[in-house]
Write a protein that holds these residues in place. Structure first.
Motif, PDB file in Angstrom:
ATOM      1  N   LEU A 168     -19.801 -28.282 -15.591  1.00 32.35           N
ATOM      2  CA  LEU A 168     -21.142 -28.788 -15.298  1.00 32.35           C
ATOM      3  C   LEU A 168     -21.132 -29.610 -14.009  1.00 32.35           C
ATOM      4  O   LEU A 168     -22.029 -29.472 -13.175  1.00 32.35           O
ATOM      5  CB  LEU A 168     -21.643 -29.633 -16.475  1.00 32.35           C
ATOM      6  CG  LEU A 168     -23.094 -30.096 -16.444  1.00 32.35           C
ATOM      7  CD1 LEU A 168     -24.046 -28.902 -16.435  1.00 32.35           C
ATOM      8  CD2 LEU A 168     -23.391 -30.996 -17.646  1.00 32.35           C
ATOM      9  N   ILE A 169     -20.103 -30.419 -13.844  1.00 28.70           N
ATOM     10  CA  ILE A 169     -19.974 -31.205 -12.612  1.00 28.70           C
ATOM     11  C   ILE A 169     -19.845 -30.275 -11.406  1.00 28.70           C
ATOM     12  O   ILE A 169     -20.550 -30.432 -10.407  1.00 28.70           O
ATOM     13  CB  ILE A 169     -18.751 -32.156 -12.678  1.00 28.70           C
ATOM     14  CG1 ILE A 169     -19.004 -33.267 -13.703  1.00 28.70           C
ATOM     15  CG2 ILE A 169     -18.443 -32.757 -11.303  1.00 28.70           C
ATOM     16  CD1 ILE A 169     -17.778 -34.095 -14.043  1.00 28.70           C
ATOM     17  N   ILE A 170     -18.973 -29.289 -11.509  1.00 28.11           N
ATOM     18  CA  ILE A 170     -18.757 -28.349 -10.396  1.00 28.11           C
ATOM     19  C   ILE A 170     -20.020 -27.537 -10.139  1.00 28.11           C
ATOM     20  O   ILE A 170     -20.409 -27.298  -8.988  1.00 28.11           O
ATOM     21  CB  ILE A 170     -17.545 -27.440 -10.678  1.00 28.11           C
ATOM     22  CG1 ILE A 170     -16.270 -28.284 -10.711  1.00 28.11           C
ATOM     23  CG2 ILE A 170     -17.442 -26.324  -9.643  1.00 28.11           C
ATOM     24  CD1 ILE A 170     -15.064 -27.586 -11.300  1.00 28.11           C
ATOM     25  N   ASN A 171     -20.698 -27.112 -11.206  1.00 28.71           N
ATOM     26  CA  ASN A 171     -21.925 -26.333 -11.075  1.00 28.71           C
ATOM     27  C   ASN A 171     -23.010 -27.126 -10.347  1.00 28.71           C
ATOM     28  O   ASN A 171     -23.700 -26.591  -9.490  1.00 28.71           O
ATOM     29  CB  ASN A 171     -22.425 -25.913 -12.460  1.00 28.71           C
ATOM     30  CG  ASN A 171     -23.633 -25.020 -12.394  1.00 28.71           C
ATOM     31  OD1 ASN A 171     -23.556 -23.887 -11.965  1.00 28.71           O
ATOM     32  ND2 ASN A 171     -24.771 -25.544 -12.805  1.00 28.71           N
ATOM     33  N   ASN A 172     -23.134 -28.407 -10.684  1.00 29.39           N
ATOM     34  CA  ASN A 172     -24.202 -29.231 -10.112  1.00 29.39           C
ATOM     35  C   ASN A 172     -23.855 -29.838  -8.765  1.00 29.39           C
ATOM     36  O   ASN A 172     -24.724 -30.012  -7.919  1.00 29.39           O
ATOM     37  CB  ASN A 172     -24.575 -30.364 -11.073  1.00 29.39           C
ATOM     38  CG  ASN A 172     -25.261 -29.859 -12.325  1.00 29.39           C
ATOM     39  OD1 ASN A 172     -25.601 -28.697 -12.438  1.00 29.39           O
ATOM     40  ND2 ASN A 172     -25.443 -30.741 -13.278  1.00 29.39           N
ATOM     41  N   ARG A 173     -22.588 -30.186  -8.571  1.00 32.32           N
ATOM     42  CA  ARG A 173     -22.199 -30.917  -7.361  1.00 32.32           C
ATOM     43  C   ARG A 173     -21.232 -30.175  -6.461  1.00 32.32           C
ATOM     44  O   ARG A 173     -21.060 -30.536  -5.305  1.00 32.32           O
ATOM     45  CB  ARG A 173     -21.571 -32.253  -7.758  1.00 32.32           C
ATOM     46  CG  ARG A 173     -22.531 -33.131  -8.540  1.00 32.32           C
ATOM     47  CD  ARG A 173     -21.931 -34.446  -8.824  1.00 32.32           C
ATOM     48  NE  ARG A 173     -21.693 -35.166  -7.579  1.00 32.32           N
ATOM     49  CZ  ARG A 173     -21.535 -36.466  -7.500  1.00 32.32           C
ATOM     50  NH1 ARG A 173     -21.580 -37.195  -8.571  1.00 32.32           N
ATOM     51  NH2 ARG A 173     -21.311 -37.050  -6.364  1.00 32.32           N
ATOM     52  N   GLY A 174     -20.546 -29.176  -7.002  1.00 34.58           N
ATOM     53  CA  GLY A 174     -19.534 -28.462  -6.238  1.00 34.58           C
ATOM     54  C   GLY A 174     -18.217 -29.232  -6.248  1.00 34.58           C
ATOM     55  O   GLY A 174     -18.152 -30.375  -6.687  1.00 34.58           O
ATOM     56  N   LEU A 175     -17.179 -28.570  -5.785  1.00 34.64           N
ATOM     57  CA  LEU A 175     -15.865 -29.213  -5.681  1.00 34.64           C
ATOM     58  C   LEU A 175     -15.766 -29.971  -4.373  1.00 34.64           C
ATOM     59  O   LEU A 175     -16.302 -29.532  -3.354  1.00 34.64           O
ATOM     60  CB  LEU A 175     -14.762 -28.148  -5.702  1.00 34.64           C
ATOM     61  CG  LEU A 175     -14.253 -27.683  -7.055  1.00 34.64           C
ATOM     62  CD1 LEU A 175     -13.249 -26.549  -6.880  1.00 34.64           C
ATOM     63  CD2 LEU A 175     -13.622 -28.817  -7.826  1.00 34.64           C
ATOM     64  N   LYS A 176     -15.080 -31.086  -4.407  1.00 32.53           N
ATOM     65  CA  LYS A 176     -14.822 -31.804  -3.162  1.00 32.53           C
ATOM     66  C   LYS A 176     -13.917 -30.927  -2.308  1.00 32.53           C
ATOM     67  O   LYS A 176     -13.011 -30.275  -2.822  1.00 32.53           O
ATOM     68  CB  LYS A 176     -14.128 -33.136  -3.443  1.00 32.53           C
ATOM     69  CG  LYS A 176     -15.015 -34.171  -4.066  1.00 32.53           C
ATOM     70  CD  LYS A 176     -14.282 -35.481  -4.251  1.00 32.53           C
ATOM     71  CE  LYS A 176     -15.172 -36.498  -4.905  1.00 32.53           C
ATOM     72  NZ  LYS A 176     -14.464 -37.764  -5.155  1.00 32.53           N
ATOM     73  N   PRO A 177     -14.142 -30.924  -1.001  1.00 35.59           N
ATOM     74  CA  PRO A 177     -13.291 -30.112  -0.126  1.00 35.59           C
ATOM     75  C   PRO A 177     -11.812 -30.481  -0.293  1.00 35.59           C
ATOM     76  O   PRO A 177     -11.447 -31.654  -0.343  1.00 35.59           O
ATOM     77  CB  PRO A 177     -13.778 -30.456   1.283  1.00 35.59           C
ATOM     78  CG  PRO A 177     -15.166 -30.976   1.086  1.00 35.59           C
ATOM     79  CD  PRO A 177     -15.183 -31.625  -0.261  1.00 35.59           C
ATOM     80  N   GLY A 178     -10.982 -29.454  -0.415  1.00 37.91           N
ATOM     81  CA  GLY A 178      -9.546 -29.671  -0.522  1.00 37.91           C
ATOM     82  C   GLY A 178      -9.061 -30.003  -1.919  1.00 37.91           C
ATOM     83  O   GLY A 178      -7.895 -30.324  -2.102  1.00 37.91           O
ATOM     84  N   THR A 179      -9.940 -29.951  -2.908  1.00 39.23           N
ATOM     85  CA  THR A 179      -9.513 -30.238  -4.280  1.00 39.23           C
ATOM     86  C   THR A 179      -9.603 -28.985  -5.135  1.00 39.23           C
ATOM     87  O   THR A 179     -10.274 -28.017  -4.778  1.00 39.23           O
ATOM     88  CB  THR A 179     -10.375 -31.341  -4.944  1.00 39.23           C
ATOM     89  OG1 THR A 179     -11.733 -30.893  -5.023  1.00 39.23           O
ATOM     90  CG2 THR A 179     -10.306 -32.640  -4.184  1.00 39.23           C
ATOM     91  N   GLU A 180      -8.926 -29.034  -6.260  1.00 33.88           N
ATOM     92  CA  GLU A 180      -8.946 -27.918  -7.200  1.00 33.88           C
ATOM     93  C   GLU A 180      -9.645 -28.360  -8.471  1.00 33.88           C
ATOM     94  O   GLU A 180      -9.891 -29.538  -8.675  1.00 33.88           O
ATOM     95  CB  GLU A 180      -7.514 -27.493  -7.522  1.00 33.88           C
ATOM     96  CG  GLU A 180      -6.758 -26.923  -6.340  1.00 33.88           C
ATOM     97  CD  GLU A 180      -5.351 -26.491  -6.716  1.00 33.88           C
ATOM     98  OE1 GLU A 180      -5.044 -26.402  -7.912  1.00 33.88           O
ATOM     99  OE2 GLU A 180      -4.570 -26.262  -5.786  1.00 33.88           O
ATOM    100  N   VAL A 181      -9.922 -27.378  -9.319  1.00 37.75           N
ATOM    101  CA  VAL A 181     -10.521 -27.690 -10.616  1.00 37.75           C
ATOM    102  C   VAL A 181      -9.546 -28.583 -11.377  1.00 37.75           C
ATOM    103  O   VAL A 181      -8.357 -28.267 -11.476  1.00 37.75           O
ATOM    104  CB  VAL A 181     -10.792 -26.385 -11.408  1.00 37.75           C
ATOM    105  CG1 VAL A 181     -11.293 -26.694 -12.806  1.00 37.75           C
ATOM    106  CG2 VAL A 181     -11.783 -25.509 -10.659  1.00 37.75           C
ATOM    107  N   PRO A 182     -10.013 -29.714 -11.903  1.00 34.33           N
ATOM    108  CA  PRO A 182      -9.097 -30.613 -12.607  1.00 34.33           C
ATOM    109  C   PRO A 182      -8.585 -29.992 -13.914  1.00 34.33           C
ATOM    110  O   PRO A 182      -9.283 -29.204 -14.548  1.00 34.33           O
ATOM    111  CB  PRO A 182      -9.951 -31.848 -12.896  1.00 34.33           C
ATOM    112  CG  PRO A 182     -11.361 -31.382 -12.825  1.00 34.33           C
ATOM    113  CD  PRO A 182     -11.383 -30.220 -11.885  1.00 34.33           C
ATOM    114  N   ALA A 183      -7.377 -30.366 -14.277  1.00 33.96           N
ATOM    115  CA  ALA A 183      -6.821 -29.917 -15.565  1.00 33.96           C
ATOM    116  C   ALA A 183      -7.600 -30.616 -16.666  1.00 33.96           C
ATOM    117  O   ALA A 183      -7.919 -31.809 -16.553  1.00 33.96           O
ATOM    118  CB  ALA A 183      -5.342 -30.278 -15.645  1.00 33.96           C
TER     119      ALA A 183
END
Length: 154
Positions: A64-79
């Motif tokens: 939901l966070i990624i869907n609404n805000r996107g990933l910060k540049p240079g980061t991966e999906v958190p475990a």
């Protein structure tokens, strides 16, 4: 609160379809089927009910966070975290919905639940901090209820 209840309520608040729920999970690199979504949304007494564990709930909230805000540049999906608390769920919802303290207090007020800024701040502190406060089910339930009133009306 039970993770399935939170999942059900968030789906209702934002009127997510099964396809949207699958998409949110996929944002956190989690594959889930429509049948699994339906089983997670059932109530405990219904046939075919599947409990939503903390890991799966964390993946939904991260999605939901990624869907609404996107990933910060240079980061991966958190475990995904193996254990979630109400404080972490509340924090992840706050981040996903980009809500400030005033927004959260206003949402809680819609549910006839009063909370001061300092009380709210204590919920988001590090658990090791001396002013940390555990988030009870009542606070989380009223927050989601306030979101429901805000986005869907009474």
């Amino acid at each position: 609160m039970i993770n399935n209840d939170i999942l059900r309520r968030i789906r209702f608040v934002f009127d997510f379809s099964n396809a949207k729920m699958i998409n949110i999970f996929s944002q956190a690199n989690t594959e889930i089927t429509t049948d699994e979504i339906i089983a997670l949304l059932k109530k405990e007494e219904e046939e075919g009910y599947q409990a939503c564990n903390d890991k799966l709930m964390c993946q939904f909230l991260d999605g939901l966070i990624i869907n609404n805000r996107g990933l910060k540049p240079g980061t991966e999906v958190p475990a995904p975290l193996k254990q979630l608390t109400n404080n972490l769920i509340f924090k992840k919802l706050r981040v996903a919905l980009e809500m400030r303290e005033e927004d959260i207090i206003a949402a809680l007020a819609l549910a006839d639940f009063a909370m001061s800024k300092s009380e709210l701040g204590a919920l988001f502190r590090n658990p090791d901090h001396k002013n940390y406060k555990t988030c009870g089910d009542q606070v989380l339930r009223n927050f989601v209820k306030g979101l429901s009133i805000k986005h869907r009306g009474k």
